[in-house]
Design an enzyme around this catalytic site. Structure first.
Site, PDB file in Angstrom:
ATOM      1  N   GLY A   1     -48.666  98.727  -4.404  1.00 24.29           N
ATOM      2  CA  GLY A   1     -47.589  98.994  -4.213  1.00 24.29           C
ATOM      3  C   GLY A   1     -46.083  99.357  -4.864  1.00 24.29           C
ATOM      4  O   GLY A   1     -46.041  98.608  -5.531  1.00 24.29           O
ATOM      5  N   LYS A   2     -45.713 100.605  -3.709  1.00 22.31           N
ATOM      6  CA  LYS A   2     -44.554 100.765  -4.576  1.00 22.31           C
ATOM      7  C   LYS A   2     -43.327  99.937  -4.499  1.00 22.31           C
ATOM      8  O   LYS A   2     -42.647  98.976  -5.669  1.00 22.31           O
ATOM      9  CB  LYS A   2     -43.772 102.211  -4.023  1.00 22.31           C
ATOM     10  CG  LYS A   2     -44.655 102.832  -4.758  1.00 22.31           C
ATOM     11  CD  LYS A   2     -44.071 104.228  -4.049  1.00 22.31           C
ATOM     12  CE  LYS A   2     -45.359 105.522  -4.256  1.00 22.31           C
ATOM     13  NZ  LYS A   2     -46.134 105.513  -5.459  1.00 22.31           N
TER      14      LYS A   2
ATOM     15  N   ALA B   1     -43.864  96.155  -4.005  1.00 21.60           N
ATOM     16  CA  ALA B   1     -45.112  94.912  -4.852  1.00 21.60           C
ATOM     17  C   ALA B   1     -44.424  95.582  -6.070  1.00 21.60           C
ATOM     18  O   ALA B   1     -43.833  94.845  -7.449  1.00 21.60           O
ATOM     19  CB  ALA B   1     -45.967  94.266  -4.509  1.00 21.60           C
TER      20      ALA B   1
ATOM     21  N   ASN C   1     -39.154 112.924  -8.050  1.00 17.83           N
ATOM     22  CA  ASN C   1     -38.850 113.630  -9.237  1.00 17.83           C
ATOM     23  C   ASN C   1     -39.157 115.260  -8.240  1.00 17.83           C
ATOM     24  O   ASN C   1     -38.515 115.058  -7.388  1.00 17.83           O
ATOM     25  CB  ASN C   1     -40.267 113.626  -9.974  1.00 17.83           C
ATOM     26  CG  ASN C   1     -42.171 113.473  -8.377  1.00 17.83           C
ATOM     27  OD1 ASN C   1     -41.745 114.644  -8.004  1.00 17.83           O
ATOM     28  ND2 ASN C   1     -43.187 113.004  -8.821  1.00 17.83           N
TER      29      ASN C   1
ATOM     30  N   ASP D   1     -42.335 103.522 -10.466  1.00 16.39           N
ATOM     31  CA  ASP D   1     -41.924 102.580  -9.985  1.00 16.39           C
ATOM     32  C   ASP D   1     -41.119 101.105 -10.981  1.00 16.39           C
ATOM     33  O   ASP D   1     -39.887 101.179 -10.604  1.00 16.39           O
ATOM     34  CB  ASP D   1     -42.908 101.111  -9.425  1.00 16.39           C
ATOM     35  CG  ASP D   1     -43.749 101.829  -9.081  1.00 16.39           C
ATOM     36  OD1 ASP D   1     -43.188 102.558  -7.499  1.00 16.39           O
ATOM     37  OD2 ASP D   1     -45.336 101.859  -7.816  1.00 16.39           O
TER      38      ASP D   1
HETATM   39  O1  RIB Z   1     -46.586 103.664  -7.192  1.00 15.50           O
HETATM   40  C1  RIB Z   1     -47.455 103.366  -7.915  1.00 15.50           C
HETATM   41  C2  RIB Z   1     -48.217 103.139  -6.322  1.00 15.50           C
HETATM   42  O2  RIB Z   1     -48.537 103.825  -5.517  1.00 15.50           O
HETATM   43  C3  RIB Z   1     -49.365 101.679  -6.617  1.00 15.50           C
HETATM   44  O3  RIB Z   1     -49.714 100.743  -6.710  1.00 15.50           O
HETATM   45  C4  RIB Z   1     -49.973 102.340  -5.167  1.00 15.50           C
HETATM   46  O4  RIB Z   1     -50.316 101.176  -4.644  1.00 15.50           O
HETATM   47  C5  RIB Z   1     -49.418 103.228  -4.511  1.00 15.50           C
HETATM   48  O5  RIB Z   1     -48.071 102.783  -3.591  1.00 15.50           O
END
Ligand code: RIB
Length: 297
Positions: A39-40, A42, A182, A244
């Protein structure tokens, strides 16, 4: 200690390693399956914590087993979770296929779509103490807007990572201290032609831009001409979470000045692709410093 607040998604990544991507209607034999926290929101929180920041996350988890596992993992990283709500139902998931170092991702937001403007307002004290706030777009757009407006009101820089990209009102974009797309995302954000030169797109953006270019590194513009930070050479295993890690490092090192923060963010992003999984590859501050020590300053 640098303080970072992240407002964003928490997913369980359901990762399949495959020899190549399947064609529509085709069934392939995969090589391996893993569940990896992602998840971005987290991911950016975990990356910032590993880089030495004091991190608080604003988000939501479901009442399922994934919710329990994700909560435990984030707590183990030392992330403050008092603004992570548990809601009835499913946690967010991302179905990810990794083939030849590239990925394809389908996310189901589930609990992430309950992260509300009111929840952001309730975290105002944490945001007021932050050196930087990070927000992405796997939560409702009105919550992204609330984060940008609160940051503006409090005088705290908000970094908007517009991923996954969709067009946003220009008046929201103006509230961001930096946009970190991007090229493809910047074109969508501005409703522009994706083939337009990225420097022209950067010049037209309503807020300063730090544009990621994969292995080529990043370009940044805070008024004046765009500047280039070349990428760092690494062996690519899995690019999931590289953006991320880049965003988290930008927030953590922003106080060092934009050029230096982008350089460290490129180094951190490069290190993250050398290992499997979004959070699996996120480097510590010491690892980033070691990579940079071998590079010209
Ligand atoms: O940016 C990567 C993330 O994008 C992944 O961990 C996935 O959960 C999506 O949300």
């Amino acid at each position: 200690m640098v303080r970072v607040v992240v407002v964003g998604s928490i997913n369980m990544d359901l990762v399949t390693l495959a020899p190549r991507f399947a064609e529509p209607g085709e069934t392939l034999l995969g090589e391996r399956f893993l569940t990896i926290p992602g998840g971005k929101g987290a991911n950016q929180a975990v990356a910032a914590a590993r880089l030495g920041a004091d991190v608080s996350l604003v988000g939501a988890l479901g009442s399922d087993l994934f919710g329990d596992q994700l909560h435990a993992g984030l707590a183990a990283e030392g992330i403050a979770l008092q603004h992570v709500r548990r809601v009835d139902g499913a946690s967010g998931t991302a179905s990810i296929t990794v083939a030849g170092g590239e990925n394809q991702i389908v996310i189901v937001p589930a609990a992430n779509w309950t992260v509300s403007p009111a929840q952001v307002e309730a975290a105002a004290d944490s945001l007021a103490r932050a050196d930087a706030v990070l927000v992405q777009m796997e939560i409702p757009p009105e919550t992204v807007e609330a984060t940008l407006r609160l940051g503006q009101r409090l005088g705290v820089p908000v970094i908007l990572n517009p991923a996954p990209a969709r067009p946003l009102p220009v008046e929201w974009l103006r509230l961001a201290r930096f946009l970190t797309p991007n090229q493809h995302e910047l074109a969508i954000l501005l409703g522009a032609d994706p083939d337009e030169d990225f420097r022209a797109l950067m010049a037209r953006a309503p807020a300063p831009v730090v544009l990621t270019r994969g292995a080529e590194g990043a370009w940044y513009r805070d008024g004046g001409e765009p500047q280039h930070q070349p990428g760092f050479r690494v062996e690519v295993v899995d690019t999931t979470g590289a953006g991320d890690t880049f965003n988290a490092a930008l927030a953590v090192f922003l106080k060092d000045g934009l050029g230096e923060a982008v350089r460290k963010a490129c180094a951190a992003g490069a290190l993250s692709v050398s290992r499997l999984g979004a959070q699996g590859g996120m480097p510590t501050r010491a690892e980033v410093e070691a990579l940079l020590a071998g590079q010209p300053a």
